[in-house]
Structures are given as structure tokens and as C-alpha cells.
Write an enzyme that holds these catalytic residues in place. Structure first.
Site, PDB file in Angstrom:
ATOM      1  N   LYS A  91       0.760  -1.298   0.027  1.00 18.27           N
ATOM      2  CA  LYS A  91      -0.152   0.024  -0.112  1.00 18.27           C
ATOM      3  C   LYS A  91       0.782   1.440  -0.055  1.00 18.27           C
ATOM      4  O   LYS A  91       0.369   2.466  -0.280  1.00 18.27           O
ATOM      5  CB  LYS A  91      -0.803   0.003   1.472  1.00 18.27           C
ATOM      6  CG  LYS A  91      -2.057  -0.929   1.234  1.00 18.27           C
ATOM      7  CD  LYS A  91      -3.116  -0.661   0.348  1.00 18.27           C
ATOM      8  CE  LYS A  91      -4.459  -1.640   0.424  1.00 18.27           C
ATOM      9  NZ  LYS A  91      -5.422  -1.219  -0.073  1.00 18.27           N
ATOM     10  N   SER A 341       2.087  -9.691  -0.272  1.00 12.40           N
ATOM     11  CA  SER A 341       1.396  -8.348  -0.178  1.00 12.40           C
ATOM     12  C   SER A 341       1.866  -7.631   1.027  1.00 12.40           C
ATOM     13  O   SER A 341       1.791  -6.352   0.924  1.00 12.40           O
ATOM     14  CB  SER A 341      -0.186  -8.280  -0.478  1.00 12.40           C
ATOM     15  OG  SER A 341      -0.862  -9.226   0.354  1.00 12.40           O
TER      16      SER A 341
END
Length: 352
Positions: A91, A341
Site C-alpha cells: 500500500k 502483499s
């Protein structure tokens, strides 16, 4: 040739170059902007520029391998370790790109979002590095460890009741009061453009991937991965892993229409969000398949990475590996890239 086919598959309707929403009322999760013909997807050149743009904000994360996992999977697996990224997740890329692309006038009023996860920390950090304010609306039920992370990165937290309506109305009030620019966590092409730089780094390693696997929640990482990969290597398959308990992307992909997730239930808490409308368009154009796995399979894959690779990942990270192990024949003998991730997990609540 690497980077040699920039426009070879770029045929869709595309994102406005500096797609910004200065007021929340211009874009909410109940978005009425269903005509996407006005938007173009980020090009490979724009993704490359984004990668240069966000260098002060990110790590170039490593690619790791495990002989034991390769033998078990029946293929060569290359793990792109975004669990080592700034704020512990991919992110950081999208948030940084969105912040840097703000106009000087927008920067004066800062940025705002609602999030209880990695986007909250990523936006707070990106704003602080850029020297601007960030206002993060978080539900009162958000884990204290996540609130502490946002505060440590310089974000101003505004708490609200733990429901979507409260998040949106509170954020609207913050935007009205401050004039801050709303930066959505995934359904926003400046963010997607930033997330696409993860796959760009993978291709710059010179590995001739047959398939790249990524998890899917809101679709920002998957969409960005698909764009970069299909521009560079149209033959390479892009496949998503998704929890059975939050399978709106799978059902939408099969039905060829967006089907929202009502009551998601999975250990992969980073993938509870419904697939975004803008990202759905990319996925339908460029993603080859979506594979689902149950929580037991996710936990087994998560444990395997802990035991064999000795690295910390969160449950959402393990979903693509779980999908590969469940469908080994589909990947037999291939070179497979997997994006890990993030690594933001409460170590006191590991499922094994």
C-alpha cells in the site's frame, strides 16, 4: 524484449491523467459514476514514471525463493516480498504516488481517507514524507496496534462508529472542514498506478514469468499487476487468489458484472473489501483467472512460509500460494511470481 511492447495490449477505455477527488461527495463507495468510457488505464510509460516518482517513499523489495516450496509446488516460485515494504505492505506504493501527484493547491489542505488497515498507515506516512497533513478516519473497533502505527507516521486520527455509513459521513465532515483531498484505498487510478510498480520491479529482475499470482480484495494490486504484466509480456498469465469467504471478485469475474460482497467472513482480513468498479474493468480486460481457497488452506500456506522461509506475513499474503498449491497441475513446471502483499499481523493471534 523487456519493456518492448508498451502498447501491444492497450486497447481499453482509459483514467483521466490526474484523476482527483477534492471532495468526498465526488466519489463514495456508492459511486454513481458508472460510465467508465471517459477514463483510460495508466500506460506502461506512466507506470515507469510513477516508479521514479515514489523512490523517496519506498523500498525496492527483494524476490526470494524456497527449494522446499518449489519441490512441493512442482514449479519455480519467486516471492516478491512486499511484507518488507515501508509500512509493511504494498500500500505504500499507491499512497505515495497519489500524494506526490497532488497539485500544490491541494497539498495545502492535506489528504484524508477512511481505513482501519494498511492504507491508513501508508497514506499517513506518505503525507508526512511530503510535508502535508493527513486525516485518517478509523472505526473505534480498529486494533490499537494499527492506530499506533497511524499516529507514529504523523496521521491525525478521527474515530467513528464501526460501520461504513459512519466512516463515510465522518470523512465527509472532515473533508468539508479541512478541504483535504480524499485518497481512496484502491478504486482510484493514481493508487493503481503506484501499485503497478510492484510488478514492474519483478519484470526488471529479468525473470521470464509464465504466471504471476496476486491476492485480490479491492483490486488495486491485482489491477496494477495485470496492467504492467500484460504491457510487458502479453503471454504471461495473471491470476488472482481470493478467499472463499470473500469471493465477490470471483463471482463478478464469472458473471461478467460487478457483484458486491455483503457479509465477508475470512481469516484474510486484508481482503474483506468489495472489488472496486474501476479495478473491475481492468480485471475483466487483463486478468486470466481467479482461484478461491478456504481458510484452512490459507492457514496451511501461511504456516509453510513461516516454517520454510522464516519470514512474517499476514493471512492475505498466503492466499496466492494457497491457490497455487490447491491447483498444482495448472502451474506444473512453470516460473511463477507470487506477490506477498504485506506482513502486518498480530503475532499474539497467529492461527497456528
Amino acid at each position: 524484449m523487456l519493456f518492448g511492447r508498451e502498447n501491444s495490449v492497450h486497447s481499453c477505455s482509459s483514467v483521466v491523467k490526474n484523476f482527483q477527488f477534492p471532495k468526498l461527495t465526488n466519489f463514495t463507495t456508492n459511486n454513481s459514476r458508472t460510465d467508465l468510457s471517459m477514463y483510460t488505464f495508466p500506460t506502461l510509460e506512466e507506470i515507469k514514471l510513477a516508479h521514479k516518482r515514489i523512490q523517496p517513499f519506498i523500498h525496492r523489495t527483494p524476490i526470494l525463493k524456497s527449494e522446499a516450496i518449489n519441490e512441493m509446488a512442482g514449479c519455480e516460485v519467486y516471492f516478491k516480498c512486499e511484507n518488507f515494504q515501508k509500512v509493511g505492505a504494498f500500500k505504500a506504493r499507491g499512497a505515495a504516488n497519489a500524494v506526490v501527484k497532488l497539485t500544490e493547491e491541494q497539498k495545502k489542505n492535506g489528504v484524508a481517507t477512511h481505513s482501519s488497515g494498511n492504507h491508513a498507515a501508508a497514506l499517513a506516512r506518505a503525507a508526512t514524507v511530503a510535508g502535508i497533513k493527513s486525516y485518517i478516519v478509523m472505526p473505534s473497533s480498529a486494533p490499537e496496534i494499527k492506530k499506533k502505527a497511524v499516529k507514529s507516521y504523523g496521521g491525525e486520527i478521527i474515530e467513528c462508529e464501526p460501520n461504513l455509513m459512519a466512516r463515510e459521513t465522518t470523512l465527509q465532515a472532515v473533508v468539508d472542514r479541512t478541504g483535504a483531498t480524499f485518497i481512496p484505498p484502491y478504486d482510484y487510478f493514481d493508487v493503481v498506478e503506484g501499485q503497478a510498480t510492484c510488478a514492474l520491479e519483478m519484470w526488471e529482475e529479468g525473470i521470464d514469468f509464465d504466471t504471476i499470482l496476486a491476492p485480490v480484495g479491492g483490486g488495486g494490486l491485482l489491477g496494477g499487476t495485470a496492467l504492467t504484466t500484460k504491457y510487458i509480456s502479453p503471454r504471461t498469465k495473471v491470476i488472482a487468489g481470493e478467499p472463499e469467504g470473500a469471493d465477490d471478485a470471483y463471482r463478478s469475474f464469472q458473471a461478467k458484472k460487478l457483484i458486491p460482497m455483503d457479509v465477508p467472513n475470512t481469516i484474510a482480513d486484508g481482503l474483506l473489501t468489495s472489488l472496486g468498479k474501476l479495478n473491475f474493468q481492468i480485471i475483466m480486460e487483463y486478468v486470466d483467472d481467479i482461484l478461491t481457497v478456504n481458510d484452512e488452506e490459507i492457514i496451511a500456506a501461511m504456516r509453510l512460509i513461516y516454517e520454510r522461509m522464516k519470514i512474517v506475513i499476514e493471512p492475505s499474503c498466503a492466499v496466492p500460494l494457497a491457490a497455487l498449491l490447491k491447483n498444482k497441475e495448472q502451474f506444473k513446471g512453470q516460473k511463477v511470481g507470487i506477490i506477498l502483499s504485506g506482513g502486518n499481523v498480530d503475532l499474539g493471534k497467529l492461527p497456528f
